[in-house]
Design a protein around this motif. Structure first.
Motif, PDB file in Angstrom:
ATOM      1  N   GLY A  76       0.660  -1.347   0.514  1.00 27.36           N
ATOM      2  CA  GLY A  76      -0.013  -0.117   0.129  1.00 27.36           C
ATOM      3  C   GLY A  76       0.565   1.379   0.274  1.00 27.36           C
ATOM      4  O   GLY A  76       2.195   1.181   0.014  1.00 27.36           O
ATOM      5  N   PRO A  77       0.253   2.955  -0.302  1.00 23.51           N
ATOM      6  CA  PRO A  77      -1.347   2.434   0.366  1.00 23.51           C
ATOM      7  C   PRO A  77      -1.953   2.844  -1.121  1.00 23.51           C
ATOM      8  O   PRO A  77      -3.622   3.225  -1.664  1.00 23.51           O
ATOM      9  N   GLY A  78      -1.580   2.318  -2.922  1.00 28.47           N
ATOM     10  CA  GLY A  78      -2.362   2.450  -3.342  1.00 28.47           C
ATOM     11  C   GLY A  78      -2.831   1.836  -3.738  1.00 28.47           C
ATOM     12  O   GLY A  78      -3.561   0.585  -3.121  1.00 28.47           O
ATOM     13  N   ALA A  79      -4.162   1.613  -4.976  1.00 27.77           N
ATOM     14  CA  ALA A  79      -5.095   0.797  -4.403  1.00 27.77           C
ATOM     15  C   ALA A  79      -4.853  -0.529  -5.504  1.00 27.77           C
ATOM     16  O   ALA A  79      -3.792  -0.265  -6.630  1.00 27.77           O
ATOM     17  N   SER A  80      -5.531  -1.601  -5.507  1.00 29.72           N
ATOM     18  CA  SER A  80      -5.186  -2.992  -6.018  1.00 29.72           C
ATOM     19  C   SER A  80      -3.576  -3.449  -6.264  1.00 29.72           C
ATOM     20  O   SER A  80      -2.988  -4.045  -6.823  1.00 29.72           O
ATOM     21  N   THR A  81      -3.383  -3.214  -4.379  1.00 30.16           N
ATOM     22  CA  THR A  81      -1.952  -3.613  -4.346  1.00 30.16           C
ATOM     23  C   THR A  81      -2.256  -4.919  -3.383  1.00 30.16           C
ATOM     24  O   THR A  81      -1.042  -5.289  -2.803  1.00 30.16           O
ATOM     25  N   LEU A  82      -3.076  -5.765  -3.533  1.00 36.54           N
ATOM     26  CA  LEU A  82      -2.875  -7.119  -3.080  1.00 36.54           C
ATOM     27  C   LEU A  82      -2.386  -7.927  -3.580  1.00 36.54           C
ATOM     28  O   LEU A  82      -2.321  -8.296  -4.572  1.00 36.54           O
ATOM     29  N   ARG A  83      -1.273  -8.859  -2.496  1.00 43.08           N
ATOM     30  CA  ARG A  83      -1.185  -9.947  -2.725  1.00 43.08           C
ATOM     31  C   ARG A  83      -1.878 -11.305  -3.618  1.00 43.08           C
ATOM     32  O   ARG A  83      -2.669 -10.599  -2.975  1.00 43.08           O
ATOM     33  N   SER A  84      -1.323 -11.666  -4.415  1.00 41.33           N
ATOM     34  CA  SER A  84      -1.647 -13.361  -5.582  1.00 41.33           C
ATOM     35  C   SER A  84      -2.056 -14.178  -4.039  1.00 41.33           C
ATOM     36  O   SER A  84      -0.246 -14.063  -3.839  1.00 41.33           O
ATOM     37  N   PRO A 110      -7.413   5.302  17.560  1.00 39.46           N
ATOM     38  CA  PRO A 110      -8.642   5.763  16.570  1.00 39.46           C
ATOM     39  C   PRO A 110      -8.776   3.965  15.042  1.00 39.46           C
ATOM     40  O   PRO A 110      -9.843   4.243  14.529  1.00 39.46           O
ATOM     41  N   TYR A 111      -7.556   3.508  15.772  1.00 47.95           N
ATOM     42  CA  TYR A 111      -7.333   2.417  14.580  1.00 47.95           C
ATOM     43  C   TYR A 111      -6.309   2.475  13.028  1.00 47.95           C
ATOM     44  O   TYR A 111      -7.668   2.170  12.260  1.00 47.95           O
ATOM     45  N   ALA A 112      -5.937   3.836  12.694  1.00 46.17           N
ATOM     46  CA  ALA A 112      -5.998   3.979  12.064  1.00 46.17           C
ATOM     47  C   ALA A 112      -5.572   3.116  10.749  1.00 46.17           C
ATOM     48  O   ALA A 112      -4.699   2.405  11.693  1.00 46.17           O
ATOM     49  N   ILE A 113      -5.851   2.970   9.540  1.00 45.17           N
ATOM     50  CA  ILE A 113      -4.946   2.194   8.745  1.00 45.17           C
ATOM     51  C   ILE A 113      -4.182   2.576   8.204  1.00 45.17           C
ATOM     52  O   ILE A 113      -2.747   3.248   8.312  1.00 45.17           O
ATOM     53  N   SER A 114      -3.239   1.276   8.413  1.00 42.17           N
ATOM     54  CA  SER A 114      -1.367   0.552   8.322  1.00 42.17           C
ATOM     55  C   SER A 114      -1.112   2.033   6.509  1.00 42.17           C
ATOM     56  O   SER A 114      -1.589   0.664   5.697  1.00 42.17           O
ATOM     57  N   SER A 115      -0.121   2.941   6.981  1.00 45.10           N
ATOM     58  CA  SER A 115       0.402   3.193   6.035  1.00 45.10           C
ATOM     59  C   SER A 115       0.848   2.395   5.081  1.00 45.10           C
ATOM     60  O   SER A 115       0.177   1.792   3.448  1.00 45.10           O
ATOM     61  N   PHE A 116       1.136   1.032   4.875  1.00 47.88           N
ATOM     62  CA  PHE A 116       1.573  -0.025   3.978  1.00 47.88           C
ATOM     63  C   PHE A 116       0.541  -0.804   3.865  1.00 47.88           C
ATOM     64  O   PHE A 116       0.703  -1.534   2.608  1.00 47.88           O
ATOM     65  N   SER A 117      -0.554  -0.672   3.840  1.00 49.09           N
ATOM     66  CA  SER A 117      -1.467  -1.820   4.034  1.00 49.09           C
ATOM     67  C   SER A 117      -2.029  -1.999   2.630  1.00 49.09           C
ATOM     68  O   SER A 117      -2.920  -1.338   1.817  1.00 49.09           O
ATOM     69  N   SER A 118      -1.980  -3.319   1.544  1.00 44.84           N
ATOM     70  CA  SER A 118      -2.424  -3.188   0.150  1.00 44.84           C
ATOM     71  C   SER A 118      -4.040  -2.795   0.524  1.00 44.84           C
ATOM     72  O   SER A 118      -4.798  -3.208   1.285  1.00 44.84           O
ATOM     73  N   ASN A 173     -12.304  -0.167   0.219  1.00 45.93           N
ATOM     74  CA  ASN A 173     -11.664  -0.680  -0.328  1.00 45.93           C
ATOM     75  C   ASN A 173      -9.941  -0.942   0.853  1.00 45.93           C
ATOM     76  O   ASN A 173      -8.769  -0.682   0.369  1.00 45.93           O
ATOM     77  N   THR A 174     -10.367  -0.043   1.714  1.00 51.69           N
ATOM     78  CA  THR A 174      -9.003   0.533   3.069  1.00 51.69           C
ATOM     79  C   THR A 174      -9.312  -0.569   4.128  1.00 51.69           C
ATOM     80  O   THR A 174      -8.764  -1.662   4.594  1.00 51.69           O
ATOM     81  N   TYR A 175     -10.112  -0.870   4.815  1.00 51.88           N
ATOM     82  CA  TYR A 175     -10.213  -0.932   5.971  1.00 51.88           C
ATOM     83  C   TYR A 175     -11.138  -2.376   5.768  1.00 51.88           C
ATOM     84  O   TYR A 175     -11.496  -3.336   6.928  1.00 51.88           O
ATOM     85  N   GLY A 176     -11.547  -2.767   3.920  1.00 50.04           N
ATOM     86  CA  GLY A 176     -12.926  -4.240   4.081  1.00 50.04           C
ATOM     87  C   GLY A 176     -14.148  -4.025   5.370  1.00 50.04           C
ATOM     88  O   GLY A 176     -15.135  -2.647   4.782  1.00 50.04           O
ATOM     89  N   HIS A 177     -14.593  -4.101   5.720  1.00 51.21           N
ATOM     90  CA  HIS A 177     -16.078  -4.555   7.070  1.00 51.21           C
ATOM     91  C   HIS A 177     -15.217  -3.942   8.239  1.00 51.21           C
ATOM     92  O   HIS A 177     -16.576  -3.357   9.526  1.00 51.21           O
ATOM     93  N   GLY A 178     -13.849  -3.540   8.528  1.00 49.63           N
ATOM     94  CA  GLY A 178     -13.628  -2.829   9.374  1.00 49.63           C
ATOM     95  C   GLY A 178     -12.440  -3.701  10.526  1.00 49.63           C
ATOM     96  O   GLY A 178     -12.288  -4.336   9.845  1.00 49.63           O
ATOM     97  N   ILE A 179     -11.922  -3.120  11.728  1.00 46.90           N
ATOM     98  CA  ILE A 179     -11.258  -4.254  12.681  1.00 46.90           C
ATOM     99  C   ILE A 179     -12.505  -5.006  13.085  1.00 46.90           C
ATOM    100  O   ILE A 179     -13.170  -4.751  13.981  1.00 46.90           O
TER     101      ILE A 179
END
Length: 870
Positions: free
Chosen positions: A341-349, A371-379, A462-468
């Motif tokens: 991350g943090p770009g879009a469509s960056t998940l590994r297969s 407040p459980y902010a998303i990590s900058s590196f998270s795909s 597309n950042t947190y999914g459904h949440g934590i």
């Protein structure tokens, strides 16, 4: 006219052949185009017929099949299809190098084989009608974590209690308010291995009480027989799933047991195994028995992705089928989303797979505090896989930034990454399965998503999914209709707790083991259940327990000690002389060994009405092992044979001065022997590795040394080699049944070595060698007598006493020995000269000042002078 007809007929025949034959995947075709016909390549050959597990999975879910039934049906169907359809291909490839195929490995988790062969041979395989597709043997890469900023220690709490990530998902509420800590669940990770000796993990490795082979899988072939992490990643991950130690409550499910493999270890895996398929298949049924489920993990965490070169398309690999089949067998698989991350469509297969709401359940990373902010590196999502109805990724998020967990070697460290977030979710799954062992994989995933604390944009994003994830809400959701049985197993006579007592649910696969205080707990659906209680030395008994939904019932039980019987007899040597100091051991029990008296007699008390393997042994003599049926007082004599041969019937390497070398030690094998029950088998090694057993022995006279060997290896490449004093005498390869080898040796001291060497690739046959019934010329052993066997002295201040210790050697071999003080906890100070040893302690009767005690070896095994220099 005739020419036109000939062209049409040829064209039709080609179409028919093409429709029936397999195909070569585009990525593999691209790779092979740059290779010569005789070049070797490793590929994955996928067969046409695949088990219809998707339909079976749906049926099992609709009928609410218990996990035991689900596991049995899925695994049996998968094995049946593979066994039935692979035979023809195996027959063709078994021709070996003459066919251009150098080796292969069969799988059932996916009806496929990994094959090493020439480019021409692989193209020939693609023409077979039973082959669907031949793909490149894909390589996987670890999702390496992010090393946090050094200041992270001041930002997040270090040790000393529950880590912030565990608190963030409310796992502590599950332990404290629901009484569920993961006990009864089994977790796994397909990673770089796990440090099995780490204090936060060692006590709950399932291999402590179950066969190691079903609790640790050395997928990449290092030769490690118990869990080892040669990287660092897998230990950290497992610590977050279930780790716990004094002052470091790092795990989400600290009561869960764990198993692991080392599939994702960097730069390893050069043979013709597909480590990922082997890992998934092992997790689906670790003990190879579809009728058992206590060995099958409830959840496996994955922190790896595919190297997507060579034209490999996302979401189009038969690996997906293997993953689905593993989950259909009952195993929840969780995936780290990736650190791109943090770009879009960056998940590994495979974490980016999205062709259903449930497969490739991927996890993003957040900060571990509000407040459980998303990590900058998270795909981030969305998935770019074609044909998806809902490409939003990841599914959920969990703390993954600055996570404090286990480090190989017994320490701890901070790491960041989605590899740190995924194990938080895997731990929640373990808590859910501990509460409801029969909840199916998709239901677990749905509950995880439904009970998330929503973060970011409202709803799924597309950042947190459904949440934590929220462990407390998720576990509550699976507890509907379930109650808890908890209690303590005690001795009916003494009321003392019975540690490690086994509590089994009759007519159900659920079993739990009591802890060191005899305490246990089980979660079961409402109803009447029969519990079976057992422990070594006690009479097995049962009781019925009525479970009510959302309630706790006492399942405590007192076991009666089993009647004891005395096994006694005499230990003599091969000449009929009484043997003093022989060790008599009841194998496979916690009973302490006993020593025979000077007249050779012994006695040992055992639970009555059972059969035991009892062994007697003493240095310088062979061992004698008997299966003893005990029914009241039982007489069992032992005759220790002359130690002129080694047939490994002692069940170990204790009779002779064996030493091991190479990557993995030899083992004693009870399945293949020239004579008797046991032989020595080479250690489990991979390519470019060796396994050696050797012995240095003094021979009184010259003569012939002989032994029997059995070889099942890759012919001409992997060898059993025999050495005398470092000089190779012979080497054997291929398939050789039991054969005797004989060599003349002179008197004196010699070193004998048996070594299994493997080359750089391919394994054939059993990939092992065996040695049995080694007959030595007359060997020189010491014959030792020590009188007295121990010394003690109580000295006032400023006093000295002298006692004599006689050490006699009437044998032919040299005697090396040391003298040690026992019952003294302080280390030796080494005062008084090279043959003197001192010990320091604090004498409370003399005001706590330091005093010294020492003893001096005045001669070679003749006398000891003990004194106090105060």
């Amino acid at each position: 006219m005739n020419r036109l007809l000939a062209i049409v007929v040829t064209f039709v025949c080609c179409l028919a052949s093409s429709a029936q034959a397999g195909r070569i995947a585009p990525g593999l075709e691209l790779q092979m185009q740059g290779m010569a016909a005789e070049d070797e390549i490793k590929v994955l050959v996928v067969l046409q017929e695949q088990a219809d597990i998707a339909t079976l999975d749906h049926t099992l879910r609709v009928t609410r099949a218990p996990m035991s039934e689900r596991h049995r049906e899925v695994v049996d169907v998968l094995r049946d299809v593979a066994d039935r359809t692979q035979a023809g291909l195996v027959q063709e490839m078994s021709l070996g190098r003459s066919s251009g195929i150098r080796g292969f490995t069969q799988y059932w988790i996916l009806n496929a084989m990994t094959v090493v062969g020439t480019v021409d041979a692989i193209r020939d395989l693609a023409l077979r009608p039973d082959v669907d597709v031949i793909e490149a043997d894909l390589r996987v890469g670890l999702i390496e974590p992010i090393v946090p900023d050094p200041s992270i220690g001041s930002k997040f709490r270090r040790g000393g209690g529950i880590t912030p990530g565990v608190l963030a998902i409310e796992a502590d509420r599950v332990w404290n308010e629901l009484g569920i800590d993961g006990t009864g669940a089994l977790v796994g990770n397909m990673d770089t291995g796990v440090d099995g000796a780490h204090p936060a993990l060692s006590a709950r490795w399932r291999g402590n009480f179950a066969p190691a082979s079903e609790c640790w899988f050395d997928a990449v072939g290092f030769g490690d027989l118990t869990p080892v992490d040669r990287h660092y990643h897998g230990t950290h991950v497992m610590g977050t799933i279930c780790g716990t130690a004094a002052g470091n409550q790092i795990g989400v499910a600290p009561g869960a047991l764990w198993i692991a493999n080392n599939t994702i270890n960097q730069g390893v895996g050069v043979d013709f195994d597909n480590d990922v398929l082997a890992g998934l298949q092992w997790f689906a049924d670790p003990d190879g028995n579809s009728l058992t489920t206590d060995d099958v993990p409830d959840v496996v965490q994955h922190s790896w992705g595919v190297y997507e070169g060579l034209g490999y398309p996302d979401c189009d690999s038969r690996w997906w089928v293997a993953i689905d089949n593993c989950e259909a067998a009952g195993v929840v698989n969780t995936w780290s989303a990736g650190n791109e991350g943090p770009g879009a469509s960056t998940l590994r297969s495979p974490a980016d797979r999205a062709d259903s709401p449930y497969n490739a359940f991927s996890v993003g990373s957040t900060q571990p505090t509000a407040p459980y902010a998303i990590s900058s590196f998270s795909s981030r999502g969305p998935s770019t896989c074609p044909g998806t109805l809902n490409p939003i990724k990841p599914e959920v998020s969990a703390p993954g930034d600055g996570i404090w967990s286990a480090e190989p070697g017994g320490g701890y460290q901070f790491l960041s990454g989605t590899s740190m977030a995924g194990p938080h979710v895997a731990g929640v799954v373990a808590l859910m399965r501990a509460a409801n062992p029969d909840v199916d994989v998709n239901t677990i995933k749905q509950i995880l998503m439904d009970t998330c604390t929503d973060l970011g944009a409202a709803g799924e994003d597309n950042t947190y999914g459904h949440g934590i994830v929220n462990a407390f809400d998720a576990v509550q959701a699976v507890l509907q209709g379930y109650g808890q049985i908890a209690g303590i197993v005690t001795d009916s006579g003494t009321t003392a707790a019975i540690p490690n007592a086994v509590v089994n649910v009759v007519s159900d696969p659920r079993t739990t083991v009591a802890d060191g205080t005899g305490a246990f707990s089980l979660f079961l659906p409402a109803g009447v259940w029969t519990l079976e209680y057992s422990a070594f030395g006690y009479v097995m008994d049962t009781q019925n327990v009525t479970v009510e939904a959302d309630s706790l019932v006492d399942g405590s039980f007192a076991l009666a000690q089993a009647p004891q019987a005395l096994v006694s007899g005499t230990v003599t040597d091969f000449e009929g002389a009484d043997v003093d100091g022989a060790s008599i051991t009841v194998l496979g029990t916690p009973l302490a060994s006993v020593l025979s008296a000077p007249d050779g007699t012994y006695s040992i008390s055992v639970p009555d009405l059972a059969t035991y393997d009892i062994r007697a042994r003493k240095d310088g003599l062979g061992a004698d092992l008997h299966s003893v049926v005990v029914n009241g007082a039982t007489i069992q004599d032992f005759v220790l044979p002359e130690l002129v041969y080694e047939d490994f019937e002692s069940g170990d390497f204790s009779n002779w001065p064996w030493a091991s070398g190479g990557t993995a030690p030899w083992t004693v094998d009870g399945t293949t022997a020239y004579e008797g029950t046991y032989s020595a088998r080479s250690g489990g090694i991979s390519h470019n590795q060796t396994s050696s057993m050797q012995m240095t022995l003094g021979l009184v006279a010259g003569g012939n040394l002989s032994f029997w060997y059995n070889v099942s290896t890759e012919s001409g490449w992997d060898f059993l080699r025999f050495y005398i004093d470092g000089a190779e005498q012979d080497a054997w390869s291929g398939t050789i049944g039991w054969t005797q080898a004989t060599y003349a040796v002179t008197s004196g001291t010699h070193t004998f070595e048996w070594r299994y060497d493997k080359d750089g690739s391919v394994s054939s046959g059993a990939d092992a060698v065996w040695v049995d019934f080694i007959n030595f010329p007359t060997a020189a052993f010491p014959e030792v007598a020590v009188a007295p066997t121990s010394l003690s002295e109580s000295l006032p201040y400023d006093d000295v006493a002298v006692q004599t210790l006689a050490v006699q050697n009437s044998g032919l071999g040299p005697l090396d020995y040391t003298v040690e003080l026992t019952g003294v906890s302080s280390p030796a100070l080494g005062s008084g000269g090279p043959d003197s040893f001192g010990y320091r302690w604090v004498d409370s009767d003399q005001g706590g000042g330091p005093t010294y005690d020492w003893f001096d070896i005045s001669g070679v095994g003749t006398s000891l002078a003990l004194g106090n220099d105060q």
